[in-house]
Motif scaffolding. Structure first.
Motif, mmCIF file in Angstrom:
data_model
loop_
_atom_site.group_PDB
_atom_site.id
_atom_site.type_symbol
_atom_site.label_atom_id
_atom_site.label_comp_id
_atom_site.label_asym_id
_atom_site.label_seq_id
_atom_site.Cartn_x
_atom_site.Cartn_y
_atom_site.Cartn_z
ATOM 1 N N GLY A 8 0.794 -1.225 0.000
ATOM 2 C CA GLY A 8 0.000 0.000 0.000
ATOM 3 C C GLY A 8 0.827 1.274 0.000
ATOM 4 N N GLN A 9 0.108 2.393 0.024
ATOM 5 C CA GLN A 9 0.702 3.711 -0.089
ATOM 6 C C GLN A 9 1.207 4.229 1.259
ATOM 7 O OE1 GLN A 9 1.067 5.291 -2.953
ATOM 8 N NE2 GLN A 9 -0.129 3.920 -4.272
ATOM 9 N N GLU A 40 -8.536 -3.499 1.141
ATOM 10 C CA GLU A 40 -9.861 -3.635 0.551
ATOM 11 C C GLU A 40 -10.564 -4.861 1.136
ATOM 12 O OE1 GLU A 40 -8.803 -2.595 -4.032
ATOM 13 O OE2 GLU A 40 -7.589 -4.047 -2.933
ATOM 14 N N VAL A 41 -11.894 -4.867 1.014
ATOM 15 C CA VAL A 41 -12.689 -6.043 1.388
ATOM 16 C C VAL A 41 -12.963 -6.840 0.116
ATOM 17 C CG1 VAL A 41 -14.875 -6.826 2.363
ATOM 18 C CG2 VAL A 41 -13.722 -4.813 3.321
ATOM 19 N N LEU A 42 -12.767 -8.162 0.161
ATOM 20 C CA LEU A 42 -12.985 -9.007 -1.012
ATOM 21 C C LEU A 42 -14.046 -10.052 -0.726
ATOM 22 C CD1 LEU A 42 -10.007 -7.847 -1.401
ATOM 23 C CD2 LEU A 42 -9.605 -9.855 -2.815
ATOM 24 N N MET A 94 -3.473 3.379 -7.624
ATOM 25 C CA MET A 94 -3.920 2.979 -6.286
ATOM 26 C C MET A 94 -5.002 1.912 -6.369
ATOM 27 S SD MET A 94 -4.184 6.602 -4.287
ATOM 28 C CE MET A 94 -2.941 7.874 -4.528
ATOM 29 N N ASN A 95 -5.154 1.156 -5.284
ATOM 30 C CA ASN A 95 -6.278 0.234 -5.225
ATOM 31 C C ASN A 95 -7.526 0.972 -4.759
ATOM 32 O OD1 ASN A 95 -6.517 0.182 -2.321
ATOM 33 N ND2 ASN A 95 -4.986 -1.446 -2.186
ATOM 34 N N LEU A 96 -8.623 0.239 -4.655
ATOM 35 C CA LEU A 96 -9.922 0.856 -4.395
ATOM 36 C C LEU A 96 -9.961 1.601 -3.060
ATOM 37 C CD1 LEU A 96 -12.704 0.829 -5.918
ATOM 38 C CD2 LEU A 96 -13.404 -0.939 -4.293
ATOM 39 N N TYR A 132 -14.549 -6.184 -4.953
ATOM 40 C CA TYR A 132 -13.685 -5.470 -4.024
ATOM 41 C C TYR A 132 -14.508 -4.336 -3.414
ATOM 42 C CZ TYR A 132 -9.600 -7.768 -6.143
ATOM 43 O OH TYR A 132 -8.693 -8.695 -6.590
ATOM 44 N N GLY A 133 -14.474 -4.190 -2.101
ATOM 45 C CA GLY A 133 -15.227 -3.142 -1.430
ATOM 46 C C GLY A 133 -14.314 -2.178 -0.701
#
Length: 561
Positions: free
Chosen positions: A25-26, A33-35, A473-475, A547-548
């Motif tokens: 991550g950043q 994230e939630v999967l 970036m991811n969600l 992905y949430g």
């Protein structure tokens, strides 16, 4: 246990406000994230998320779950939404494989005219009281969505919120804060204390709060349908209360209300189609910002650099000048959507930006010719992007007796300037700030998302897209990244921007970046708490996995199964 030197360094040397010790991550505070493989819900309150999941586990689809979550949020987060307000939604229907847009915003009273405000020497519609009340469109929006896409009875959909309203729930932290703020704003209006101060004060964090009046109202709606709200005793109670408080909203206004299916509009940003709803909302401002930014090599500028922030703010100013001039109810003023979203127009506008200096203001282009957001996805592949609000927190302060909710104050957003596209008129929808968003790729559903917060919303929509596409970036990271907010633009109410407005930056921007902005003539001003609230669901187009992501600045929660 004996602590080693490296372990002590982890404890003592790394700032706790950062995420430097994350494996992935950043380098800013974020989380994973939630999967989930089957279904996902992301809302601004954990209990509402759980209600959405429960509805889907019991056979409901994403639309059923979104309505249930919205009803629950009207109970647990009345500081941002409720059935006294309006609703907008974008739905991806897995069966037809296309997007549908719903505008469930209400209109102004038919008996109120612009001349009334002139006779009262008003230059602006007040924020609170009976005058800014327009028809609440949310309930009709529920039934429009349900009639077209729903799969289980409305009695089952509203049952969880009814149970919680009767039995009570523990109030969460951010919502407790906004209860206190709204008490100062509208606490003196009739029936506020009866509904929201049963113990003598608004509920504090962790206190159990119940709303039996709202439970009874929801029961009437569940069994009697939308007409129970717009043509029955509820409508008569609303009209009588508004009239008693000096307002104009009538039973006939409520009985005549009708939501509208609308075609979502889009722009392509580096291979991704970003979708918004057309005016009377402000969604196309996000698309206009992206059209300008697409002409720059944003990735090479670097995340949170002064060059990027400057470019973003100037693109935002350009879009918001058009927003102030053109965005209005399309039944009264034809907003030139195709023109404003054209790439050629974006090139013309980009040419106005000075890379080294902030503009004091831009003219609009010449054309010829406090809120909740939630998103839900189900096992069949249906996805819902839904936003709903009473406007200024809890709304107008008008609380009809024994109903358990506050009426919105969306009418405040009208202009009183004759000739303005958004000028007040009877039976007209005001300019709206709340906007849901959606992204498709190659004609397939990719992401449902939104950001709460007035004029913040188009800016943050654009930043979410840039964070993911340009900065990789991811969600969750895309929502947690430090945000940029420009305020003081010209408004659809007719108020003009003065001296370029001001820029607010969240913590995470360095002093060097701030200095780079002041060197470019930007005015910086702190704006704590003004950076919005984000929820999102993304679908992996290969595996189908959801992905949430949920807003870390709010009480939000994403979960799936």
């Amino acid at each position: 246990m004996k602590l080693t030197v490296p372990f002590l360094c982890l404890l003592l040397c790394v700032p706790f406000a950062s995420a430097y010790d994350r494996i992935t991550g950043q380098p800013f505070a974020t989380r994973s994230e939630v999967l989930a493989s089957n279904a996902m819900a992301a809302t601004s309150q954990p209990l509402a998320t759980q209600v959405a999941l429960d509805v889907m586990k019991r056979g409901g689809n994403a639309v059923d779950a979104a309505i249930a979550a919205n009803a629950m949020l009207g109970l647990v987060e009345p500081t941002g939404c409720g059935i006294g307000g309006d609703l907008f939604a974008i739905v991806w229907d897995a069966q037809t494989k296309q997007l549908y847009g719903l505008n469930a915003s209400g209109r102004s009273p038919q008996s109120l005219t612009l001349d009334y405000f002139k006779q009262q020497d008003m230059t602006k519609i007040p924020s609170f009281g009976a005058l800014p009340v327009s028809v609440p469109g949310a309930v009709d929006g529920w039934f429009m969505l349900h009639e077209r896409f729903g799969s289980i009875p409305m009695t089952a959909i509203l049952a969880p919120a009814i149970t919680y309203a009767r039995e009570g729930f523990p109030v969460s932290e951010v919502i407790a804060y906004y209860f206190q703020l709204n008490k100062k704003r509208i606490g003196e209006y009739p029936n506020f204390a009866d509904v929201f101060m049963p113990t003598g004060d608004v509920p504090k964090k962790g206190e159990i709060f119940a709303n039996p009046h709202l439970a009874a109202t929801y029961e009437k709606i569940a069994t009697g349908g939308r007409d129970a709200f717009y043509k029955g005793d509820i409508a008569r109670a609303i009209a009588a209360h508004v009239e008693a408080q000096g307002g104009f909203l009538s039973y006939d206004d409520l009985a005549a209300h009708q939501s509208n299916w609308v075609e979502p509009v889009s722009t392509n940003y580096r291979g991704y189609d970003v979708w918004e709803l057309p005016p009377n909302g402000q969604g196309i401002a996000a698309l206009q910002i992206l059209n300008v930014l697409e002409q720059y090599d944003i990735e090479s500028m670097g995340l949170n650099s002064a060059e990027y922030v400057h470019t973003f703010v100037e693109a935002k100013k350009l879009a918001f000048e058009d927003r102030a001039k053109y965005y209005a109810d399309p039944e009264f003023s034809a907003t030139p959507v195709d023109f404003l979203l054209s790439k050629d127009y974006a090139k013309q506008r980009r040419a106005l930006i000075d890379p080294n200096k902030a503009a004091a203001r831009y003219e609009a282009g010449a054309y010829e010719g406090d809120t909740i957001y939630l998103t839900v996805a189900d096992q069949q592949g249906n996805m819902v992007s839904l936003i709903q609000s009473n406007y200024r927190g809890m709304g107008s302060g008008m609380i009809p007796p024994d109903l358990g909710f506050v009426l919105q104050n969306r009418g405040e957003s009208f202009s009183l300037e004759a000739g303005h596209a958004n000028v007040f008129a009877p039976n007209k929808r005001p300019f709206h700030t709340i906007i849901p968003a959606f992204i498709t790729r190659n004609g397939k559903p990719f992401m449902s998302f939104g950001v709460m917060g007035g004029g913040t919303q188009p800016q943050m929509h654009a930043q979410i897209v840039v964070n993911m596409i340009d900065f990789g970036m991811n969600l969750q990271e895309a929502g947690d990244a430090p945000r940029i907010l420009h305020s003081g633009s010209s408004e659809p109410t007719g108020h003009k921007m003065k001296d370029g407005g001001y820029v607010s930056l969240e913590s995470g921007f360095s002093s060097l970046v701030r200095r780079g902005l002041t060197d470019r003539a930007h005015v910086l001003r702190d704006a704590p708490g003004a950076f919005g609230g984000y929820q999102a669901i993304m679908r992996d187009l290969k595996t189908g996995v959801y992905y949430g992501a949920s807003e870390s600045r709010k009480d939000g929660h994403a979960a799936g199964f």
